[in-house]
Design an enzyme around this catalytic site. Structure first.
Site, short mmCIF file in Angstrom:
data_model
loop_
_atom_site.label_atom_id
_atom_site.label_comp_id
_atom_site.label_asym_id
_atom_site.label_seq_id
_atom_site.Cartn_x
_atom_site.Cartn_y
_atom_site.Cartn_z
N GLU A 102 48.69 34.62 41.37
CA GLU A 102 49.28 34.34 42.65
C GLU A 102 48.99 33.09 43.17
O GLU A 102 47.85 33.43 43.87
CB GLU A 102 49.11 35.59 43.14
CG GLU A 102 50.33 36.17 44.50
CD GLU A 102 49.02 35.50 45.88
OE1 GLU A 102 49.66 34.42 46.81
OE2 GLU A 102 48.77 36.37 46.33
N GLU A 105 33.09 33.01 45.75
CA GLU A 105 31.42 32.49 46.36
C GLU A 105 31.83 32.84 47.94
O GLU A 105 30.12 32.70 48.71
CB GLU A 105 31.26 30.91 45.99
CG GLU A 105 31.08 30.59 44.84
CD GLU A 105 32.10 30.47 43.64
OE1 GLU A 105 33.09 30.86 44.30
OE2 GLU A 105 32.23 30.00 43.13
N CYS A 116 48.06 35.69 52.02
CA CYS A 116 49.28 34.88 51.26
C CYS A 116 50.76 35.48 51.80
O CYS A 116 51.88 34.39 51.38
CB CYS A 116 49.07 35.47 49.40
SG CYS A 116 48.64 37.00 49.37
N GLU A 126 52.38 25.25 51.87
CA GLU A 126 51.32 26.37 52.63
C GLU A 126 50.32 25.83 53.34
O GLU A 126 49.74 24.64 52.56
CB GLU A 126 51.01 27.48 51.38
CG GLU A 126 50.19 28.19 51.70
CD GLU A 126 49.15 29.43 51.09
OE1 GLU A 126 49.19 30.45 52.13
OE2 GLU A 126 49.26 28.90 50.06
N GLY A 185 43.83 25.72 42.36
CA GLY A 185 42.35 25.81 41.38
C GLY A 185 42.87 26.96 39.98
O GLY A 185 43.05 26.63 39.13
N GLY A 186 44.23 27.52 40.95
CA GLY A 186 45.24 28.43 39.77
C GLY A 186 45.77 27.16 38.99
O GLY A 186 46.08 27.93 37.68
N LYS A 208 34.41 37.15 37.72
CA LYS A 208 33.88 36.15 38.60
C LYS A 208 34.09 36.20 39.87
O LYS A 208 35.33 36.06 40.79
CB LYS A 208 34.99 34.67 38.07
CG LYS A 208 34.30 33.62 38.75
CD LYS A 208 34.54 31.86 38.46
CE LYS A 208 34.17 31.03 39.71
NZ LYS A 208 34.56 31.87 41.36
N GLY A 225 44.79 33.28 44.46
CA GLY A 225 43.68 32.09 45.35
C GLY A 225 45.18 30.85 45.63
O GLY A 225 46.07 30.79 45.54
N SER A 226 44.06 29.52 45.16
CA SER A 226 44.98 27.78 46.43
C SER A 226 46.09 27.64 44.94
O SER A 226 45.95 28.07 43.56
CB SER A 226 44.09 27.22 46.32
OG SER A 226 43.34 26.53 44.74
#
Length: 505
Positions: free
Chosen positions: A263, A185, A300, A389, A243-244, A182, A239-240
């Site tokens: 991660e 964007e 990260c 974070e 979302g993760g 995926k 990612g965040s």
């Protein structure tokens, strides 16, 4: 070579358009329309990946290594065009994109070398003992085997090394697993040109077209459909946390749950031990400032927290850090959304009780400038907000009253990607007290360095206890990453003709 994206998805060798579109948001100039993904495309790509697995998953290691090397070659052949569109979409400087491209092709070739060596197969053989008493032992062989199609999510902050042909994709393809990506964007044109390189490598090496597909995003539908598709066997994500965690929960709630290798971020605390601060506080402050602002703080492994002892040395550290950060220019962030989240995060930190704003700057639109805050260890340990974070160049310096309080703060940490000790010869005793705690908290422990920058190598771990990552036994960087997409299979008393080729002979 100028690359003009056509805005389509790559599905098993074919470029496919959809009626729904989303518009890219480059740093300068007009955005371009890209086809938005949907569940039907996900289904098509996953079915093609499953079909390809029956050939690619059982292909020789030579075939898979040749494919990985061909991808690297095709990416390099498009190097200038990748840099051009990557800088336009992300605002990252050309030198950063060129370096990241080298890392991307380097890790593809590293995995090719790894599978040719064959050590990753972890082959084992318990020879039959037919005369053993009281019971005979059968002949048992073991080898790691690929798990099936893998979903990979492109990362916003690494348009090459953690995206379309990044580490997750390289590890999965090396293992023998077809991949459905995926695209992110934030850089759809970059995703498309790299997908074009992979398509060319497929055609050059003759592996099945369904071995790789890339679907643009544009809605939450694509991610949800991908991780819940019954033919997907595992997921790689960078990612965040928000979302993760949502995708992780979807994987766990499936009728057949699958591993989600996510991660999710880290504050990467740095512990400044007293003898090191006594001898080089100002130098450490300058070094921290450089690491904090590298890449607009969009790593990260960005060292967002400094833990130190109260006293004159800490004041010298802060003075040097602030003086360096005051000279830092505004930097363009990857997306408007990331810039907005950065400003929201710094406002939240500044609003907390017991927090002193040491360096306040002004940033707007898609720009980021540094911020520094100071608080006590007591306040930090009692307020979980201070441990969140903030993705960008923001640092919090935490002053402990003594070594015991520094140790207590280490115990209070959540899982981290990295923890760092800055120390001199007289700091070993304190370092020895901290080490067992930090081993429980982080996947990588550094001494006298800065965590920004992750070496792609056999001994690297890029992962850690939750919430740094969702699987503490895995890494997303380095050759050990291949283990995420393999599982051990035992073969008992099988005739040689039925054994995998790598176990025969």
């Amino acid at each position: 070579m100028t690359f003009k994206p056509h805005g389509k998805h790559l599905i098993a060798g074919d470029w496919v358009a959809t009626d729904a579109t989303f518009k890219s948001a480059p740093v300068e100039g007009e955005g371009q329309d890209f086809s938005a993904g949907n569940a039907a495309l996900v289904d098509q790509a996953c079915k093609a990946a499953e079909e390809a697995f029956w050939e690619y998953g059982y292909a020789s290691r030579d075939t898979r290594a040749a494919f990985l090397n061909a991808i690297a070659d095709e990416i390099e052949a498009r190097g200038d065009a990748i840099t051009e569109i990557g800088t336009a979409e992300t605002g990252l400087p050309a030198a950063r994109l060129q370096g990241e491209r080298g890392r991307t092709t380097g890790q593809l070739r590293l995995f090719a070398e790894e599978i040719l060596k064959g050590d990753y197969l972890d082959k084992r053989h318990d020879v039959a003992l037919p005369d053993r008493q009281p019971l005979p032992r059968p002949d048992i062989r073991l080898m790691e085997r690929p798990i099936g199609p893998v979903a990979v999510f492109g990362a916003s902050n690494f348009p090459l090394a953690f995206s379309t042909a990044g580490g997750d994709t390289a590890a999965a393809l090396a293992a023998g697993c077809p991949v459905v990506v995926k695209g992110h964007e934030a850089h759809p044109g970059t995703a498309e040109i790299v997908a074009e390189a992979i398509k060319a490598a497929i055609e050059k090496t003759g592996v099945p077209a369904g071995t790789f597909s890339m679907i643009h995003g544009g809605s939450y539908e694509v991610g949800g459909a991908l991780v819940t598709h019954p033919l997907i066997s595992a997921v790689g994500f960078t990612g965040s946390y928000r979302g993760g965690k949502a995708l992780f929960d979807l994987c766990a709630q499936r009728e057949v749950p699958i591993p989600f290798f996510g991660e999710l971020g880290s504050i990467n605390p740095m512990f400044m031990l007293p003898e090191a601060m006594k001898s080089k506080a100002a130098t450490l402050g300058e070094g921290w400032a450089g690491s904090l602002t590298m890449g607009a703080g969009q790593f990260c492994t960005n060292p967002g927290i400094v833990v130190t002892l109260e006293g004159e040395d800490t004041e010298s550290f802060l003075s040097a850090a602030v003086a360096t950060l005051e000279q830092a220019p505004a930097q363009t962030m990857l997306t408007t959304g990331i810039a907005e989240a950065f400003r929201k995060g710094k406002d939240e930190i500044a609003a907390q009780a017991g927090v002193e704003e040491l360096l306040s700057t002004s940033c707007s639109l898609r720009n980021a400038t540094p911020f520094v805050y100071v608080t006590s260890a007591k306040e930090w340990m009692s307020n979980e907000v201070l441990g969140h974070e903030v993705f960008g160049p923001l640092g919090v310096v935490v002053k402990a009253s003594d070594e015991d309080e520094m140790l207590a703060l280490a115990h209070s940490l959540e899982g981290q990607l990295t923890c760092t000790l800055h120390m001199e010869a007289g700091d070993e005793a304190l370092g020895q007290k901290l080490m067992p705690v930090l081993e429980r908290k982080a996947g990588r422990i550094l001494a006298n360095g800065f965590p920004t920058g992750v070496e792609v190598s056999s001994a690297m771990v890029h992962g850690g206890p939750f919430p740094a990552s969702t699987n503490f036994g895995a890494t997303s960087v380095g050759t050990l990453a291949i283990r995420r997409f393999l599982r051990p299979v035992s073969y008992q008393n099988l005739p040689e003709a039925l054994l995998p080729a790598d176990l025969q002979g």
